[in-house]
Design a protein around this motif. Structure first.
Motif, mmCIF file in Angstrom:
data_model
loop_
_atom_site.group_PDB
_atom_site.id
_atom_site.type_symbol
_atom_site.label_atom_id
_atom_site.label_comp_id
_atom_site.label_asym_id
_atom_site.label_seq_id
_atom_site.Cartn_x
_atom_site.Cartn_y
_atom_site.Cartn_z
ATOM 1 N N ALA A 9 0.856 -1.190 0.000
ATOM 2 C CA ALA A 9 0.000 0.000 0.000
ATOM 3 C C ALA A 9 0.889 1.236 0.000
ATOM 4 O O ALA A 9 2.006 1.209 0.543
ATOM 5 C CB ALA A 9 -0.924 0.006 1.217
ATOM 6 N N SER A 10 0.408 2.298 -0.608
ATOM 7 C CA SER A 10 1.156 3.555 -0.623
ATOM 8 C C SER A 10 0.174 4.718 -0.554
ATOM 9 O O SER A 10 -1.010 4.574 -0.876
ATOM 10 C CB SER A 10 2.017 3.668 -1.887
ATOM 11 N N ALA A 11 0.680 5.859 -0.118
ATOM 12 C CA ALA A 11 -0.162 7.054 -0.014
ATOM 13 C C ALA A 11 0.724 8.290 0.036
ATOM 14 O O ALA A 11 1.915 8.196 0.373
ATOM 15 C CB ALA A 11 -1.051 6.980 1.225
ATOM 16 N N LYS A 12 0.136 9.443 -0.289
ATOM 17 C CA LYS A 12 0.842 10.715 -0.220
ATOM 18 C C LYS A 12 -0.013 11.716 0.534
ATOM 19 O O LYS A 12 -1.242 11.596 0.578
ATOM 20 C CB LYS A 12 1.155 11.243 -1.620
ATOM 21 N N GLY A 13 0.644 12.699 1.131
ATOM 22 C CA GLY A 13 -0.091 13.720 1.864
ATOM 23 C C GLY A 13 0.745 14.960 2.072
ATOM 24 O O GLY A 13 1.906 15.045 1.644
ATOM 25 N N GLY A 14 0.149 15.946 2.739
ATOM 26 C CA GLY A 14 0.871 17.172 3.011
ATOM 27 C C GLY A 14 0.158 18.002 4.058
ATOM 28 O O GLY A 14 -1.051 17.866 4.259
ATOM 29 N N GLN A 15 0.933 18.836 4.723
ATOM 30 C CA GLN A 15 0.385 19.761 5.720
ATOM 31 C C GLN A 15 1.353 20.931 5.848
ATOM 32 O O GLN A 15 2.528 20.736 6.194
ATOM 33 C CB GLN A 15 0.211 19.074 7.073
ATOM 34 N N GLY A 16 0.872 22.150 5.570
ATOM 35 C CA GLY A 16 1.743 23.314 5.661
ATOM 36 C C GLY A 16 2.942 23.164 4.742
ATOM 37 O O GLY A 16 2.803 22.835 3.555
ATOM 38 N N PRO A 17 4.151 23.379 5.274
ATOM 39 C CA PRO A 17 5.342 23.270 4.438
ATOM 40 C C PRO A 17 5.788 21.828 4.192
ATOM 41 O O PRO A 17 6.740 21.598 3.446
ATOM 42 C CB PRO A 17 6.393 24.019 5.249
ATOM 43 N N PHE A 18 5.109 20.862 4.809
ATOM 44 C CA PHE A 18 5.544 19.469 4.731
ATOM 45 C C PHE A 18 4.767 18.696 3.667
ATOM 46 O O PHE A 18 3.561 18.866 3.503
ATOM 47 C CB PHE A 18 5.357 18.759 6.074
ATOM 48 N N THR A 19 5.453 17.832 2.959
ATOM 49 C CA THR A 19 4.840 16.840 2.076
ATOM 50 C C THR A 19 5.480 15.492 2.392
ATOM 51 O O THR A 19 6.631 15.430 2.834
ATOM 52 C CB THR A 19 5.046 17.175 0.590
ATOM 53 N N TRP A 20 4.733 14.412 2.150
ATOM 54 C CA TRP A 20 5.269 13.100 2.487
ATOM 55 C C TRP A 20 4.678 12.012 1.606
ATOM 56 O O TRP A 20 3.668 12.206 0.931
ATOM 57 C CB TRP A 20 5.014 12.768 3.960
ATOM 58 N N GLY A 21 5.356 10.868 1.645
ATOM 59 C CA GLY A 21 4.879 9.686 0.938
ATOM 60 C C GLY A 21 5.080 8.454 1.800
ATOM 61 O O GLY A 21 6.139 8.288 2.422
ATOM 62 N N TRP A 22 4.055 7.616 1.866
ATOM 63 C CA TRP A 22 4.107 6.356 2.610
ATOM 64 C C TRP A 22 4.330 5.200 1.629
ATOM 65 O O TRP A 22 3.820 5.207 0.524
ATOM 66 C CB TRP A 22 2.801 6.076 3.328
ATOM 67 N N GLU A 23 5.022 4.181 2.080
ATOM 68 C CA GLU A 23 5.124 2.925 1.328
ATOM 69 C C GLU A 23 5.192 1.773 2.323
ATOM 70 O O GLU A 23 6.097 1.706 3.145
ATOM 71 C CB GLU A 23 6.371 2.922 0.443
ATOM 72 N N LEU A 24 4.211 0.894 2.242
ATOM 73 C CA LEU A 24 4.091 -0.231 3.175
ATOM 74 C C LEU A 24 4.019 -1.515 2.366
ATOM 75 O O LEU A 24 3.162 -1.658 1.485
ATOM 76 C CB LEU A 24 2.823 -0.062 4.022
ATOM 77 N N ARG A 25 4.910 -2.459 2.633
ATOM 78 C CA ARG A 25 4.924 -3.713 1.890
ATOM 79 C C ARG A 25 5.290 -4.870 2.821
ATOM 80 O O ARG A 25 5.924 -4.660 3.873
ATOM 81 C CB ARG A 25 5.909 -3.654 0.715
ATOM 82 N N SER A 26 4.911 -6.084 2.439
ATOM 83 C CA SER A 26 5.262 -7.258 3.241
ATOM 84 C C SER A 26 5.458 -8.462 2.333
ATOM 85 O O SER A 26 4.857 -8.556 1.256
ATOM 86 C CB SER A 26 4.160 -7.571 4.270
ATOM 87 N N VAL A 27 6.316 -9.370 2.785
ATOM 88 C CA VAL A 27 6.568 -10.637 2.103
ATOM 89 C C VAL A 27 6.550 -11.747 3.149
ATOM 90 O O VAL A 27 6.409 -11.497 4.349
ATOM 91 C CB VAL A 27 7.918 -10.622 1.349
ATOM 92 N N ASN A 28 6.719 -12.981 2.693
ATOM 93 C CA ASN A 28 6.652 -14.132 3.592
ATOM 94 C C ASN A 28 7.682 -14.043 4.713
ATOM 95 O O ASN A 28 8.795 -13.551 4.522
ATOM 96 C CB ASN A 28 6.897 -15.425 2.818
ATOM 97 N N GLY A 29 7.330 -14.568 5.864
ATOM 98 C CA GLY A 29 8.256 -14.641 6.990
ATOM 99 C C GLY A 29 7.778 -15.666 7.998
ATOM 100 O O GLY A 29 6.580 -15.934 8.103
ATOM 101 N N LYS A 30 8.703 -16.249 8.738
ATOM 102 C CA LYS A 30 8.329 -17.253 9.738
ATOM 103 C C LYS A 30 7.589 -16.620 10.902
ATOM 104 O O LYS A 30 6.750 -17.254 11.541
ATOM 105 C CB LYS A 30 9.577 -17.984 10.233
ATOM 106 N N GLY A 31 7.939 -15.378 11.205
ATOM 107 C CA GLY A 31 7.279 -14.676 12.308
ATOM 108 C C GLY A 31 6.924 -13.263 11.878
ATOM 109 O O GLY A 31 6.765 -12.976 10.697
ATOM 110 N N GLN A 32 6.815 -12.376 12.848
ATOM 111 C CA GLN A 32 6.509 -10.972 12.568
ATOM 112 C C GLN A 32 7.798 -10.162 12.671
ATOM 113 O O GLN A 32 8.418 -10.080 13.726
ATOM 114 C CB GLN A 32 5.478 -10.450 13.561
ATOM 115 N N ASP A 33 8.215 -9.564 11.553
ATOM 116 C CA ASP A 33 9.436 -8.766 11.506
ATOM 117 C C ASP A 33 9.083 -7.388 10.956
ATOM 118 O O ASP A 33 8.806 -7.239 9.768
ATOM 119 C CB ASP A 33 10.485 -9.457 10.625
ATOM 120 N N LEU A 34 9.048 -6.381 11.823
ATOM 121 C CA LEU A 34 8.679 -5.021 11.436
ATOM 122 C C LEU A 34 9.930 -4.175 11.252
ATOM 123 O O LEU A 34 10.756 -4.068 12.166
ATOM 124 C CB LEU A 34 7.781 -4.388 12.501
#
Length: 296
Positions: A9-34
């Motif tokens: 998933a990805s998204a973009k946003g902004g507030q005042g002088p700030f702009t940003w972009g998100w990128e969230l991805r996942s692949v296989n794993g034996k446990g939870q690795d953040l």
């Protein structure tokens, strides 16, 4: 409903002088690795994001990147040469040490360094980041919802694949049971012929003892238990799919049991047709195991 461990998933946003972009991805794993790459001067944000991600996904190697920049109207802002130099020296030292140990690192981007605390300095009072952090937290819920939905969609496709494969296993198990039953009469006739031959050519042999040994051979060649357990495993797998949720670990263990019974069936078959069915079972089970590796 089961979920896949693959998602994006990805998204973009902004507030005042700030702009940003998100990128969230996942692949296989034996446990939870953040693994989170968040500007460290956004106080309290990383802990919040880590907690929310932990609730949304119980398994998988999950990577979250937040790239944030300021607008050019911030004329009173400038780079802090000393802090930047220290950061670059640290990066150089880490990369050199990693190279000596044969560890491959992702390339360092300028945005990563500019997000470090102290690299930017201002002549005026520091910007209050609380409203910015609040906005980022609010937007993150939508990003996670998209991410979870993609994993759910992938999981629905996995569900259909696994159900079709379970039908194949069930049909092959039934076919193997029929072949085993047909083989039973032939094996009984063969054992009786062997018993007659042994008794005829062995003076003083104990008929009861010989019969016991042949009966033992017959028991060892019986595949009824393996077929019964395969049928039970099919029912257990279907129950897991009906239950849904994070069932990946249990399903993976169940696939080991499937494989064990198929291997035993092949080793005990003593019949070319039954062996062929056993090999078909092994092929389908191996395909299932590959799919199960992606179930959360």
């Amino acid at each position: 409903m089961i979920r896949s461990m693959t998602g994006f998933a990805s998204a973009k946003g902004g507030q005042g002088p700030f702009t940003w972009g998100w990128e969230l991805r996942s692949v296989n794993g034996k446990g939870q690795d953040l693994r989170l790459r968040i500007p460290d001067w956004l106080e309290g944000l990383e802990a919040y994001l880590r907690t929310e991600l932990g609730k949304a996904a119980t398994r998988g190697n999950i990577t979250l990147n937040l790239r944030l920049s300021r607008g050019e109207e911030q004329a009173d802002m400038a780079l802090n040469p000393a802090v930047l130099a220290a950061a670059l020296d640290a990066v150089k030292q880490v990369e050199a040490e990693a190279a000596t140990r044969g560890v491959a690192l992702e390339p360092t981007r300028a945005a990563d360094l500019l997000g470090l605390r102290g690299v930017w300095e201002t002549s005026a009072a520091e910007t209050d980041v609380a409203p910015l952090v609040a906005q980022l937290k609010q937007e993150f819920s939508g990003l996670v919802a998209d991410f979870v939905q993609m994993r759910a969609d992938e999981g629905a496709a996995l569900n259909e694949i696994l159900r079709r494969q379970l039908v194949q296993v069930s049909e092959l198990t039934t076919k193997a049971a029929g072949l085993a039953e047909a083989r039973r009469e032939a094996m009984a006739a063969t054992l009786q012929s062997n018993l007659d031959r042994v008794l005829k050519n062995s003076d003083g042999a104990d008929p009861d003892r010989v019969a016991q040994e042949l009966a033992l051979i017959s028991v060892k060649a019986d595949v009824t238990e393996e077929l019964d357990r395969l049928a039970a495993h099919v029912n257990a797998a279907r129950a897991l799919l009906e239950k849904g949720g994070p069932i990946g670990r249990k399903f993976d263990f169940l696939m080991q049991e499937f494989n064990r019974e198929a291997n035993t069936l092949c080793s005990k078959s003593q019949n070319s047709d039954l062996t062929a069915v056993g090999l078909e079972l092994k092929a389908v089970i191996d395909q299932m195991r590959e799919q199960v590796q992606n179930v959360e």
